[in-house]
Design a protein around this motif. Sequence first.
Motif, mmCIF file in Angstrom:
data_model
loop_
_atom_site.group_PDB
_atom_site.id
_atom_site.type_symbol
_atom_site.label_atom_id
_atom_site.label_comp_id
_atom_site.label_asym_id
_atom_site.label_seq_id
_atom_site.Cartn_x
_atom_site.Cartn_y
_atom_site.Cartn_z
ATOM 1 N N ASN A 160 0.832 -1.206 0.000
ATOM 2 C CA ASN A 160 0.000 0.000 0.000
ATOM 3 C C ASN A 160 0.864 1.253 0.000
ATOM 4 N N GLU A 161 1.982 1.180 0.692
ATOM 5 C CA GLU A 161 2.901 2.321 0.748
ATOM 6 C C GLU A 161 3.418 2.692 -0.647
ATOM 7 N N LYS A 162 3.545 1.699 -1.506
ATOM 8 C CA LYS A 162 4.076 1.947 -2.856
ATOM 9 C C LYS A 162 3.114 2.720 -3.746
ATOM 10 N N CYS A 163 1.823 2.683 -3.428
ATOM 11 C CA CYS A 163 0.886 3.380 -4.311
ATOM 12 C C CYS A 163 0.215 4.591 -3.667
ATOM 13 N N VAL A 164 0.486 4.849 -2.399
ATOM 14 C CA VAL A 164 -0.048 6.043 -1.731
ATOM 15 C C VAL A 164 1.147 6.815 -1.184
ATOM 16 N N SER A 165 1.443 7.933 -1.807
ATOM 17 C CA SER A 165 2.679 8.664 -1.510
ATOM 18 C C SER A 165 2.798 9.098 -0.052
ATOM 19 N N ASN A 166 1.711 9.413 0.593
ATOM 20 C CA ASN A 166 1.736 9.882 1.975
ATOM 21 C C ASN A 166 1.344 8.786 2.974
ATOM 22 N N GLY B 37 -5.874 -4.216 -6.656
ATOM 23 C CA GLY B 37 -7.229 -3.673 -6.531
ATOM 24 C C GLY B 37 -7.230 -2.376 -5.736
ATOM 25 N N PHE B 38 -6.520 -2.392 -4.622
ATOM 26 C CA PHE B 38 -6.438 -1.185 -3.805
ATOM 27 C C PHE B 38 -5.740 -0.057 -4.562
ATOM 28 N N CYS B 39 -4.575 -0.349 -5.128
ATOM 29 C CA CYS B 39 -3.789 0.697 -5.792
ATOM 30 C C CYS B 39 -4.526 1.308 -6.983
ATOM 31 N N GLY B 40 -5.379 0.549 -7.631
ATOM 32 C CA GLY B 40 -6.144 1.056 -8.765
ATOM 33 C C GLY B 40 -7.474 1.678 -8.370
ATOM 34 N N SER B 41 -7.759 1.730 -7.098
ATOM 35 C CA SER B 41 -9.071 2.204 -6.643
ATOM 36 C C SER B 41 -9.121 3.715 -6.439
ATOM 37 N N SER B 42 -10.340 4.219 -6.442
ATOM 38 C CA SER B 42 -10.533 5.639 -6.126
ATOM 39 C C SER B 42 -10.122 5.901 -4.682
ATOM 40 N N ALA B 43 -10.252 4.916 -3.808
ATOM 41 C CA ALA B 43 -9.849 5.086 -2.409
ATOM 42 C C ALA B 43 -8.369 5.448 -2.317
ATOM 43 N N ALA B 44 -7.516 4.745 -3.055
ATOM 44 C CA ALA B 44 -6.080 5.053 -3.046
ATOM 45 C C ALA B 44 -5.818 6.447 -3.604
ATOM 46 N N ARG B 45 -6.553 6.825 -4.635
ATOM 47 C CA ARG B 45 -6.381 8.171 -5.203
ATOM 48 C C ARG B 45 -6.791 9.238 -4.182
ATOM 49 N N ALA C 257 -15.224 5.340 -0.009
ATOM 50 C CA ALA C 257 -15.066 4.597 -1.263
ATOM 51 C C ALA C 257 -14.961 3.088 -1.024
ATOM 52 N N MET C 258 -14.533 2.685 0.148
ATOM 53 C CA MET C 258 -14.436 1.245 0.436
ATOM 54 C C MET C 258 -15.796 0.554 0.343
ATOM 55 N N LEU C 259 -16.852 1.277 0.664
ATOM 56 C CA LEU C 259 -18.186 0.671 0.718
ATOM 57 C C LEU C 259 -18.626 0.074 -0.615
ATOM 58 N N ALA C 260 -18.102 0.575 -1.709
ATOM 59 C CA ALA C 260 -18.488 0.070 -3.037
ATOM 60 C C ALA C 260 -17.924 -1.329 -3.303
ATOM 61 N N TRP C 261 -16.944 -1.744 -2.531
ATOM 62 C CA TRP C 261 -16.277 -3.034 -2.747
ATOM 63 C C TRP C 261 -16.961 -4.133 -1.914
ATOM 64 N N ASN C 262 -18.243 -4.310 -2.143
ATOM 65 C CA ASN C 262 -19.031 -5.266 -1.353
ATOM 66 C C ASN C 262 -19.597 -6.417 -2.200
ATOM 67 N N LYS C 263 -19.047 -6.587 -3.396
ATOM 68 C CA LYS C 263 -19.595 -7.585 -4.323
ATOM 69 C C LYS C 263 -18.578 -8.674 -4.639
ATOM 70 N N GLY C 264 -19.108 -9.808 -5.014
ATOM 71 C CA GLY C 264 -18.304 -10.913 -5.503
ATOM 72 C C GLY C 264 -18.996 -11.499 -6.719
ATOM 73 N N THR C 265 -18.245 -12.231 -7.510
ATOM 74 C CA THR C 265 -18.827 -12.857 -8.700
ATOM 75 C C THR C 265 -19.263 -14.270 -8.340
ATOM 76 N N VAL C 266 -20.555 -14.494 -8.420
ATOM 77 C CA VAL C 266 -21.143 -15.793 -8.117
ATOM 78 C C VAL C 266 -21.975 -16.208 -9.322
ATOM 79 N N GLY C 267 -21.668 -17.352 -9.866
ATOM 80 C CA GLY C 267 -22.401 -17.827 -11.043
ATOM 81 C C GLY C 267 -22.277 -16.878 -12.220
ATOM 82 N N GLY C 268 -21.144 -16.190 -12.339
ATOM 83 C CA GLY C 268 -20.915 -15.289 -13.450
ATOM 84 C C GLY C 268 -21.520 -13.907 -13.285
ATOM 85 N N LYS C 269 -22.153 -13.641 -12.143
ATOM 86 C CA LYS C 269 -22.781 -12.341 -11.912
ATOM 87 C C LYS C 269 -22.228 -11.703 -10.646
ATOM 88 N N LYS C 270 -22.061 -10.380 -10.695
ATOM 89 C CA LYS C 270 -21.654 -9.622 -9.514
ATOM 90 C C LYS C 270 -22.854 -9.494 -8.584
#
Length: 166
Positions: A82-88, A111-119, A132-145
Amino acid sequence: MTMAAKAKAGVAAGAAAAISLAVGIAEPQEGYAGYVYRDAVGVLTYCYGETENAKSMQGRTFSKQECHDLLVKRMAHYDQGNEKCVSNWNGLPVETRGAFNSFSYNVGIGGFCGSSAARYLSTGNIKAACDAMLAWNKGTVGGKKVILAGLAKRRVVERNICLRGA
């Protein structure tokens, strides 16, 4: 002790505190399993949500202490990633770092480094990053999020701890 040595010691203490907090978040959220199993989205998993080398670990049993020790080691890896993708990163509050270490342990450093949360974190907007973390509440089950109840609960816990640092 020189100023540089004091600064380095402070960074190490901050990392240790954030790692400890992340372990405290992840253990109850992930739950302990002393064997390899398939999680809600079908990924081979063991201990406290560990997936690395899971296939080669099939048939083995793990004590709670082994799993705890592994989680501590892995959280250190995620803190460094995480330190590598968040300068502060090292200047962030312990609560924020701990929550995002738990988050990236679950979604991966990429996933974290590419997220809006890291930005948001990189610009100092901790509240927006936590939210922004709240949006990451899904998983792919049976081909659907789909929203996974356990994941949604975890994100609320992580967000609330994260906001203590805002």
